[in-house]
Design a protein around this motif. Structure first.
Motif, mmCIF file in Angstrom:
data_model
loop_
_atom_site.group_PDB
_atom_site.id
_atom_site.type_symbol
_atom_site.label_atom_id
_atom_site.label_comp_id
_atom_site.label_asym_id
_atom_site.label_seq_id
_atom_site.Cartn_x
_atom_site.Cartn_y
_atom_site.Cartn_z
ATOM 1 N N THR A 1 0.830 -1.209 0.000
ATOM 2 C CA THR A 1 0.000 0.000 0.000
ATOM 3 C C THR A 1 0.867 1.262 0.000
ATOM 4 O O THR A 1 2.038 1.221 0.381
ATOM 5 C CB THR A 1 -0.940 0.035 1.216
ATOM 6 O OG1 THR A 1 -1.810 1.168 1.092
ATOM 7 C CG2 THR A 1 -0.148 0.152 2.525
ATOM 8 N N ASP B 1 -5.577 -0.135 -1.792
ATOM 9 C CA ASP B 1 -5.325 1.051 -2.616
ATOM 10 C C ASP B 1 -6.609 1.802 -2.938
ATOM 11 O O ASP B 1 -7.723 1.327 -2.673
ATOM 12 C CB ASP B 1 -4.641 0.618 -3.933
ATOM 13 C CG ASP B 1 -3.958 1.802 -4.627
ATOM 14 O OD1 ASP B 1 -3.780 1.747 -5.854
ATOM 15 O OD2 ASP B 1 -3.636 2.797 -3.936
ATOM 16 N N VAL C 1 0.638 0.397 -7.044
ATOM 17 C CA VAL C 1 0.669 -0.675 -6.033
ATOM 18 C C VAL C 1 0.185 -2.012 -6.594
ATOM 19 O O VAL C 1 0.628 -3.081 -6.177
ATOM 20 C CB VAL C 1 -0.210 -0.230 -4.833
ATOM 21 C CG1 VAL C 1 -0.535 -1.358 -3.917
ATOM 22 C CG2 VAL C 1 0.466 0.917 -4.100
ATOM 23 N N VAL D 1 -3.128 -6.203 -1.890
ATOM 24 C CA VAL D 1 -2.875 -4.751 -1.889
ATOM 25 C C VAL D 1 -4.011 -4.040 -1.171
ATOM 26 O O VAL D 1 -5.102 -4.596 -0.974
ATOM 27 C CB VAL D 1 -2.760 -4.188 -3.324
ATOM 28 C CG1 VAL D 1 -1.673 -4.901 -4.111
ATOM 29 C CG2 VAL D 1 -4.106 -4.259 -4.055
#
Ligand SMILES: Nc1ncnc2c1ncn2[C@@H]1O[C@H](COP(=O)(O)OP(=O)(O)OP(=O)(O)O)[C@@H](O)[C@H]1O
Ligand SMILES: O=P(O)(O)OC[C@H]1O[C@H](OP(=O)(O)OP(=O)(O)O)[C@H](O)[C@@H]1O
Ligand SMILES: [Mg+2]
Length: 280
Positions: A115, A155, A141, A153
């Motif tokens: 992140t 994001d 990312v 991830v």
């Protein structure tokens, strides 16, 4: 002089500059300018990285700033939100490979999460009792899983196109609903109130249109039920006492439906005009 922090680049900068120009402020002419003084409006603009703005404002080095809610929360700054600015709407989500073994936040235990917003994600995982390893990246990312740097991830998601292109699928609860916000520090500079009024005036001018129409007077109550305006419509007499002229503010995205319904009530000469500026 009110000192205002504004994004110097990235997806917030252009719209923030447009809003301030519509609010009557002058801005920098050269993208490399870092400080611009608008003496006429007694304000000074400081062009800074969006991620840093909350830090400057939270420490009262600057009086007020425009940034994203996610950047504010990730900064750990003491700055606080004073208004939403109706742009840069996004959600902050977890995502992992569509066919993988991670489909809920409990599955993140002991796994690596990439992140650009480590504090935001760490606070969220702690609040849900999940211990994961955060991998901090500066951006893009979504590539971290494919390249073996992370298992999932966290994001910014707007359309979801970037995630889909990376073969990732959203999972788990929404971490945050983010939007562009006006923020201030502990000290409330007296100039903030006028800046806020001007920016809210821009938001109103963008959201509403003015609608004028003529109407048989016996249909007035029905027409006001269709479009009641902010406080109440302006109703003026016409030469023909059986008719009145009405002026009312209507949400721009509802204008056509309102015009259809007013037409069905017998309204004539229905005119819509844009609002250049407003103070409600
Ligand atoms: N695709 C998007 N849709 C809506 N908001 C976005 C999007 N991408 C970033 N943002 C918002 O912009 C802010 C991040 O701004 P920042 O300039 O730091 O990164 P950026 O917009 O990704 O710019 P860049 O990647 O060009 O450096 C955050 O508040 C984030 O929520
Ligand atoms: O859901 P979408 O509509 O695809 O938008 C979301 C993407 O937009 C931003 O990326 P940006 O283009 O700013 O690149 P970055 O990741 O390097 O910041 C954000 O970081 C997401 O990756
Ligand atoms: Mg970006």
């Amino acid at each position: 002089m009110l000192r205002i922090a504004v994004p110097n680049k990235g997806s917030l900068s252009e719209i923030a500059a447009e809003m301030l120009a519509e609010a009557g402020y002058s801005g920098r002419r050269d993208s490399r300018t870092l400080v611009h003084t608008d003496a006429r409006n007694d304000v000074q603009f400081f062009y800074l990285r969006p991620r840093d703005i909350a830090t400057y404002v939270g420490s009262d080095a600057l009086d007020v700033g425009i940034t994203g809610r996610d950047l504010l929360l990730d900064s750990g700054s003491d700055a606080s939100e004073i208004a939403e600015l109706d742009f840069a709407d996004s959600t902050f989500r977890f995502a992992a490979p569509a066919a993988g073994d991670i489909s809920e936040i409990a599955d993140l235990k002991g796994r690596r999460v990439a992140t650009s917003y480590p504090k935001l994600v760490d606070d969220f995982l702690r609040s849900h009792g999940v211990e994961a390893t955060l991998v901090q990246l500066d951006g893009a990312v979504e590539s971290a899983v494919e390249l073996g740097v992370a298992d999932a991830v966290a994001d910014v998601v707007s359309t979801g196109a970037t995630l889909r292109a990376a073969g990732l699928e959203i999972f788990g609860p929404v971490i945050l609903e983010s939007t562009a916000v006006l923020i201030r520090g502990e000290y409330e500079h007296p100039g903030i109130a006028r800046l806020l009024r001007r920016l809210r005036g821009v938001l109103v001018a963008r959201k509403y249109v003015l609608m004028d129409y003529d109407l048989p007077v016996e249909q007035l109550d029905a027409a006001i039920a269709v479009a009641g305006g902010i406080e109440s419509p302006t109703v003026s007499p016409l030469r023909d006492e059986k008719w009145v002229a009405v002026r009312v503010m209507v949400c721009a995205d509802e204008a056509n439906e309102v015009m259809d319904r007013l037409y069905d009530l017998g309204a004539k000469a229905i005119l819509v005009t844009a609002i250049h500026a407003a103070r409600l």
